[in-house]
Each structure stands twice: as structure tokens, then as C-alpha cells.
Write an enzyme that holds these catalytic residues in place. Sequence first.
Site, PDB file in Angstrom:
ATOM      1  N   ASP A  29       0.892  -1.171   0.000  1.00 57.74           N
ATOM      2  CA  ASP A  29       0.000   0.000   0.000  1.00 57.74           C
ATOM      3  C   ASP A  29       0.925   1.214   0.000  1.00 57.74           C
ATOM      4  OD1 ASP A  29      -2.003   1.823   0.266  1.00 57.74           O
ATOM      5  OD2 ASP A  29      -2.658   1.196   2.245  1.00 57.74           O
ATOM      6  N   CYS A  77      -4.105   5.044  -2.270  1.00 60.68           N
ATOM      7  CA  CYS A  77      -5.376   5.756  -2.092  1.00 60.68           C
ATOM      8  C   CYS A  77      -5.318   7.061  -2.889  1.00 60.68           C
ATOM      9  CB  CYS A  77      -5.688   5.999  -0.614  1.00 60.68           C
ATOM     10  SG  CYS A  77      -4.410   6.886   0.287  1.00 60.68           S
TER      11      CYS A  77
END
EC number: 2.1.1.176
Length: 429
Positions: free
Chosen positions: A322, A375
Site C-alpha cells: 500500500d 489511495c
Amino acid sequence: MKNNYNLRSIAAIAIGQVLDQGQSLSTVLPSLQKTISDKDRALLQELCFGTLRVLPQLEWCIQQLMAKPMTGKQRTLHYLLMVGLYQLLYTRIPAHAVLAETVEGAVALKRPQLKGLINGVLRQFQRQQEELLQRAANNDSRYLHPSWLLKRIQQAYPAQWEQIIDANNQKPPMWLRVNRLHHTREDYLQLMEQAGIAAEPHAEYRDAVRLLAPCAVTDLPGFADGWVTVQDASAQGCVDLLDPQDGEQILDLCAAPGGKTTHILEAAPKAHVMAVDIDEQRLKRVKENLQRLRLHAEVKQGDGRTPQQWCGDKQFDRILLDAPCSATGVIRRHPDIKWLRRDSDIAELAALQAEIIEAIWPHLKSGGVMVYATCSILPAENAEQVSAFLQRHADARLVETGNQQQPGRQNLPHPEDGDGFFYAKLIKM
């Protein structure tokens, strides 16, 4: 009993720390919230998040109302004015209370001589509000985004940019992840119904539940016992795509605050999980989350660019990366991102992401799976990053996860769905 602090002045100080010192609200607020009563904490958060969400509109209004801006040591008073305007525009606080408390904020900020100015500007705004808002609706301040970011979103999504901007400017929905080690999602939805909490399941992500109205975590059935975790639906998609299995060696890289680490262990409780992050402070959150959910992982501080320092020559069956990113997909949750990021950050972040993915690829076993996630909604960090990686690596194969022409899957923020998020699933040949 009257409080011995002024909440509006505290909000103005917090906003100044974001805009002038480049600190994030999540860093600034906890220490300030310790100085105020429990009942005022939610209001302080609303004033700070709300003001930063609509900052350009408030800034434009102040420019129309004042001949010259307040600068230097008076800058915090400028932010106090913004907090006052935000309350008049977006809260149900009676106008007389807004004026009284905001004007008193000048005293708390040791500028009592400016009480008259603050009062005058707020009253002038009340008189001219309708006309000012009509004019504001016809200039670029209405988009509530910095121009560089607006331009990037328009270029990347010519047909969807207005919906993206609109979603970014709204308050986010509250999503939960049901811990499948305790309950099925259907069973937990029944428990919520019995508790009088309205919720609905996500159509795609198997553990995700959306609350129709946010509530305190203490009201959620079994929260303290680990039955459920607050986590956005799109973030949950990472682990669904990773598909961890019991007995596997799994690396969660850039793991803090631990939402995905714990999700991996809920999905595969007998997996051997290593959670690594560069930030020692944020790793405390990983440990806290593991403890609340009664799960175990090997937690290590380490830099993704130098994996040999923290895992030697070890290889993993699955890696979730991530990657550090611009966070442009989660602006509705963190409106300060709009004012903390700069256009030049994007190229720097893309270079860092490329460095990490290159460094960690040798630590994936042959036949292993890596999920690269961010994100962000910007192609330079997402589809372009993965395309460049695939060109450099003949031993990497992309698993199709979307129906776009670009590699990977790009989720965009949606008022009734998850945040902006990107995933690409890679298999090592």
C-alpha cells in the site's frame, strides 16, 4: 459552568498549524482535544475539517469583505474569521452565538483590540451573504480545490471530474469491516438492526457494511471485543484481491495503521504475517489494532527501499504494498490534503513508489502474488506506475481486475461507496 477556553480560537490555531506549518489535522488535533471537554471535541473537529473543506470559498468571501488581509502575527485572526464564516454558512449554531464566541476568540488569541474588526466583518457578511454566495458560485473558488489539483483531475477524468470534485467536497460515509472470525456479515447486520443502527452491505466487498448515519464506535455491537473495525470499503478491496491463505508467508508493507494487516489475519488466521512501516510512531497503532482484535503479526520498523535490512533474503508468498501516495482519493476524509500537497509532490511520490516496488519484487516467491495499491486517483501513481513496472519486468504478469483499458483497477470516490483507490494484482512468473 463556563469553559475556561475558547473553542473558536483553538480551531483557528489548528488551521494555522495546517496552512502555515504544513502539519496534518490528524497530527494537530489529538493534543488540542486533550485541553477541552469531551462534548466539545466533536465540534472542534467539525470546525477544523469543515473550514478546510470549503477553504477557497471562505477565503474569497473575506477578500470581498476586507480591504487588506491580516498577515504576520495577525494571521491566526484571519483563520478565526474563516471559522466564524464557516459556522454562519454550514452549521445550525445560532448566529448570535457564532458572533459572540468568535469575537471572544480574539481575546483568547491576545488580540482584544481586534474584537471590533471581527464583529464588523461577520456582521457585514450577514448583510451581504446572499449576494456574495451568488458571486462565489460563478468563480473557481466554487470547486473548493487548489488549481493544480483541479487541473490534474480534469485532465485524467474529462467526463467524470465534476462528480469526483463533488464527492471530495462531501462528508464521507462510515464503513465497517465485519470480522469474519466472529460473525458472518449477515449475522452482524442483524445485531446492528437489533441495536437500532441502520446499515447495508457492500455489493462487492464481502466484509463491508455502510452505516446510513455515522455513530460512535462505542455504540457498535461488540466493537471492544473486535467484532468489527472502521475501515473504508475501497481499502477492504485490497485484501479481497490479495486473497491470503492459511500457512502462507505474507508481507504487509507500509502497513500503518494496521487496517489491512488485521484484515489479512481475519481472512487467513493461520497465515504468518509481517507488518512493516517506516514510521515507528504509527506502528504503535498497528500493535493496538492487533491487540484489540486479538491477532498476531510480526511488526517491524523498516524502509521499503531497503528490505534486506529488515527481512534479509526472505521471500513471501504474497505481498501487499500500500504505497506512500498523494492520498488524493481520500480528500473527503482528510480535507487538509488539498492544502498540504503541492504539484511537485506527485513526481517525487511516483519516484519513491517505483523505488519501493523495485526493491521488494525480489522478495516475492516465484508464483507469488503482489497487490500494489494506493489511495490516489492520479494516473502517474497508479496505472502509469504499473505500466512502467511491467515494461521493466518480463517476470511480472498482470491479473486483470477492471474493465478499463489501463492496467489495474481505479475506484473513484462516491458519496454512497468507497474512497478513491487503485489496485493492481501482479503474479511473479
